[in-house]
Design a protein around this motif. Structure first.
Motif: not given
Length: 870
Positions: A43, A103, A482, A486
């Motif tokens: 991340d 990300t 975000d 995933s």
């Protein structure tokens, strides 16, 4: 997921624990034939990274262009990915490290934008003004998952609101009537617009020397103690009757109207709640119901923007003191003290947050019954531990709409284009596709660099008002969005993987974070949960159960453990404790694990060392009974360990293997076997049968422990030179061989082991008395009756080997002497230890009367003589 590459960029104990647990599962599943590569990820968006960049920029952060700041954030995040990658490799985590998901990669950012726009198209996203958790330090809205609760000392005050004379006379026939409220947030009083009572609670009008006060009857006695509210109850009302009553604000020239709400309780306070629609969820909802203004006179940094009682520019928490002082002087304050309570804090800066109404973007959990559908999906997921279901279910039941907008620079923007004239958002599929395509080519920076006209595709007019001027949204998405997509950005788009995930594994705090954000996006877009199993672990604490912190000096770094003891000890620690609870770590705990690891390793060294000259032929039909016992015990170990892996009880894996190595092997089977291995003819059937058994044990044991102590298992495997299997992780996980399980045999040997334990105690007693040194110097006289006598007679010739003594004589229990050794736990058996007869054989160290009877080999016994002459 690999974890966020911020702070100092290095993994901490929580990272290490999480990665080892994942690695154990991946390796076990792989060896069981369910191979799916572990795809690590990072991340990379979020406030912590932006904070680090701001700190580096200093005073220049305000003048640095947004695109430049985003570039610096990307650089900062990239720098630590390689550092963490190498640390995870050193930890022994197998993964496709050359192809991780990140990300901030263009493809991932495009996937975020695409998922967001799909949710927009389905009607879940709206913009509205409502109170949200707001961090005045970080200057941004926060989602539920970004709030931590910690103890805070707050003012606790009781304030009176004077009822308008007309309403007072209608209610009690007197004009000096007050409602009494209680609050721990005096700073919200300037935003008060109403007072709430429960419609079904009984309220009392208490006449005191100076006025009449309305409070909830169930709380009246307590208020007598807290604020001295003593007097006669002159009237009682149901809360519903009080609705519509008007009262004066204690220090601002406006009226607060009484409304009813089911959220009002009689557990604390007065039963009358002060309502500030701009500063609370319940306040906001009741404000909407009654048409109240969503009023919040506080700016982004938590400072008042109104002049009343000189509040302008004052920070909210600092203003508490000024407000209380003013209430005191005006006579509106009935009581003041302090209270320590659980209060929301920002998870990043760790400072208290406030509830503040601002215009934000939300995902509605009520639209299309999204909340209800999420709750239904929660019930079809397996939660490990089981209480995880109750935790996330209650959170999902009570959660508000998801605030997804953040007022920051670093992250994926909210890709909404709206009409400048009327605010109507553009919901055009072609526009959406242009946005996603631009992200794939240039990343999320494209949003800030591409003119709005290019996205709109030439001449474009608003579908609602016909306007031709448009603007792009400047807020960014919550980082939980975000990670929450995933499952789409990774599982759907990566050909190595498949959707949905079999398991999500993270810390128990993720019930309100990743697990919940993933569930919401998945149910909204795919109408089912993105996972079948969710496993959570606790947090790492010190040996006394305290949270690790630098200020307490109790932090232990994974890198320090690896440097000093190797990664294997860290892996063993992660598996040895029950991860469902918080996991303790200290130097003492590590010392115990190091000793346990040493014993397991030494057991494997013994096994490996004694099969060095094995011919690898099948001797399964030539096993002695003790070998068959060892094979039966091995199958039970295999069954128990496999079950523990299947149930994700990794601490059971460690303890079962450890007990097998120490109890069944080192202190029993291997101890007894040394005589056969060291003194029998090298290629004798008895010795080969022993080696065959040792090989089976080591081959099985190595594979059983490979997911946990991976380095050791691979090291053993390389020395074993297993044909056509270059790595233990390319081998199959061992299966239970049912033909070797023998319940009757194990029960019989259980009796023999109990008698052996008694003999060992007697031997130790004589060793202390200096009668013997080594146990082979002993002769054991066994007195037994009943079943024990029958059992011992059946194994008469094997008993010296079993006890590791030179001679054993069996006698009737009635013949035992007064100095015979007995224990309460084993009835009908007594032991007497005397020195062995004969002389010591210099080859096998047994004492025998045959030593000295062979002219050509005078120092050996008859058994060794036969071996030598063979």
């Amino acid at each position: 997921m690999g974890g966020p590459p911020y702070a100092n960029g290095h993994i901490h104990m929580g990272h290490a624990l999480n990665k080892v647990l994942k690695d154990i599962i991946v390796k076990y599943k792989s060896m069981k034939g369910f191979y799916s590569p572990y795809v690590p990820g990072w991340d990379c968006h979020g406030l912590p990274i932006e904070h680090q960049v701001d700190k580096k920029l200093g005073s220049k952060k305000y003048e640095t262009p947004l695109i430049e700041k985003r570039r610096l954030c990307r650089e900062y995040a990239s720098r630590f990915i390689d550092i963490q990658r190498e640390e995870f490799k050193r930890l022994g985590v197998l993964g496709d490290w050359e192809k991780p998901y990140i990300t901030m990669s263009y493809d991932y950012e495009a996937a975020i934008a695409e998922a967001f726009l799909d949710i927009v198209k389905k009607g879940y996203v709206y913009k509205g003004k409502k109170p949200v958790h707001w961090c005045p330090t970080c200057v941004t809205a926060l989602a539920e998952a970004e709030v931590e609760y910690a103890e805070k000392v707050s003012p606790s005050i009781f304030v009176r609101f004077k009822v308008l004379i007309e309403d007072a006379k209608r209610l009690v026939g007197e004009d000096n009537l007050y409602f009494v409220i209680w609050t721990t947030t005096p700073w919200t009083l300037p935003a008060n617009l109403a007072l709430a009572v429960h419609p079904e609670v009984k309220y009392s009008a208490v006449k005191t020397d100076d006025a009449v006060y309305i409070v909830a009857e169930p709380l009246r006695a307590r208020l007598e103690e807290q604020i001295g509210l003593k007097g006669e109850v002159i009237k009682e009302f149901n809360g519903a009757r009080l609705e519509g009553t008007r009262a004066k604000h204690p220090f601002i020239d406006r009226v607060s109207v009484v409304v009813t709400g089911d959220f009002v309780t009689t557990e604390d306070g007065t039963g009358v709640v002060h309502i500030a629609p701009g500063h609370g969820e319940d306040d906001y909802l009741i404000g909407l119901k009654h048409g109240l203004d969503i009023y919040a006179p506080v700016d982004d940094r938590g400072r008042f923007v109104i002049d009343d009682i000189n509040l302008k520019g004052e920070f909210v928490f600092k203003a508490n003191e000024r407000i209380i002082e003013h209430l005191k002087h005006s006579g509106a304050l009935l009581g003041a003290s302090e209270i320590e309570h659980s209060y929301p804090h920002c998870w990043r800066c760790k400072k208290p947050v406030i509830f503040r109404a601002t215009e934000q973007w939300f995902i509605s959990v009520e639209e299309k019954d999204l909340r209800k559908r999420c709750l239904e999906q929660i019930d079809r997921v397996q939660w490990i531990p089981r209480w995880g279901r109750e935790r996330i279910y209650s959170m999902m039941t009570g959660r508000p709409d998801w605030c997804i907008s953040r007022q920051r620079a670093w992250g994926v923007p909210i890709t909404i284009i709206s009409c400048t004239k009327c605010g109507e958002p553009v919901l055009d599929d072609q526009v959406f596709q242009r946005v996603v395509d631009s992200f794939r080519q240039k990343g999320a920076d494209a949003w800030f660099e591409t003119p709005v006209e290019k996205y709109l595709g030439g001449s474009y007019s608003c579908n609602k008002c016909g306007g031709t001027e448009f603007k792009k949204e400047t807020d960014i998405l919550d980082v939980w969005f975000d990670s929450g997509v995933s499952h789409l950005a990774v599982l759907v788009q990566d050909e190595r993987l498949s959707w949905p995930a079999q398991m999500y594994l993270e810390g128990s705090d993720q019930h309100r974070g990743w697990f919940q954000s993933s569930l919401i996006t998945s149910v909204a877009l795919k109408d089912r949960s993105p996972y079948d199993i969710v496993l959570t672990h606790g947090f790492v604490v010190d040996g006394k159960g305290k949270k690790m912190s630098k200020s307490l000096g109790n932090v232990i770094s994974p890198s320090d453990i690896i440097k000093q003891h190797g990664a294997e000890i860290l892996r063993l620690w992660a598996s040895a404790e029950d991860y469902r609870d918080d996991i303790r770590l200290s130097k003492e705990i590590l010392s115990r694990l190091i000793e346990a690891y040493r014993k397991i390793r030494n057991t494997c060294r013994f096994l490996l060392g004694n099969i060095d000259d094995f011919d690898y032929k099948d001797y399964s039909s030539d096993l002695l009974e003790i070998d068959r016992w060892a094979m039966s015990r091995l199958q039970r170990l295999c069954r128990l360990v496999t079950k523990a892996y299947e149930n994700y009880d990794f601490h059971e894996v460690f303890h079962r293997i450890y007990q097998f190595c120490i109890v069944d092997m080192s202190s029993f089977y291997l101890d007894i076997l040394k005589d056969r291995l060291y003194t029998f003819k090298r290629d004798s059937v008895e010795r080969r049968a022993a080696q065959w058994t040792l090989y089976q044990i080591l081959h099985t044991l190595t594979r059983l422990m490979a997911p946990v102590v991976s380095f050791t298992a691979e090291e053993i495997w390389q020395f074993m030179k297993v044909k056509d299997q270059e790595s233990v992780f390319l081998s199959d996980f061992p299966e239970v061989k049912e033909e070797f399980i023998d319940d009757e045999l194990e029960n019989r040997w259980k009796g023999l082991i109990e008698i052996r334990d008694l003999v060992n105690k007697a031997l130790e007693e004589k060793r202390v008395e200096k009668l013997i040194g080594n146990s082979l110097e002993a002769k054991v006289l066994l007195y037994a009756d009943g079943e024990n006598s029958d059992l011992l007679k059946e194994y008469k010739d094997f008993l010296p080997t079993l006890f590791i003594v030179s001679q054993v004589e069996l006698k009737d229990y009635s013949e035992r002497t007064a100095d015979a050794f007995e224990v309460e736990e084993l009835k009908g058996v007594a032991v007497k230890v005397v020195h062995a007869d004969g002389q010591k054989c210099q080859r096998c160290w047994n004492w025998s009367e045959t030593v000295g009877t062979f002219d050509d080999e005078p120092e050996v016994c008859d058994r060794c003589y036969k071996v030598l002459k063979a």
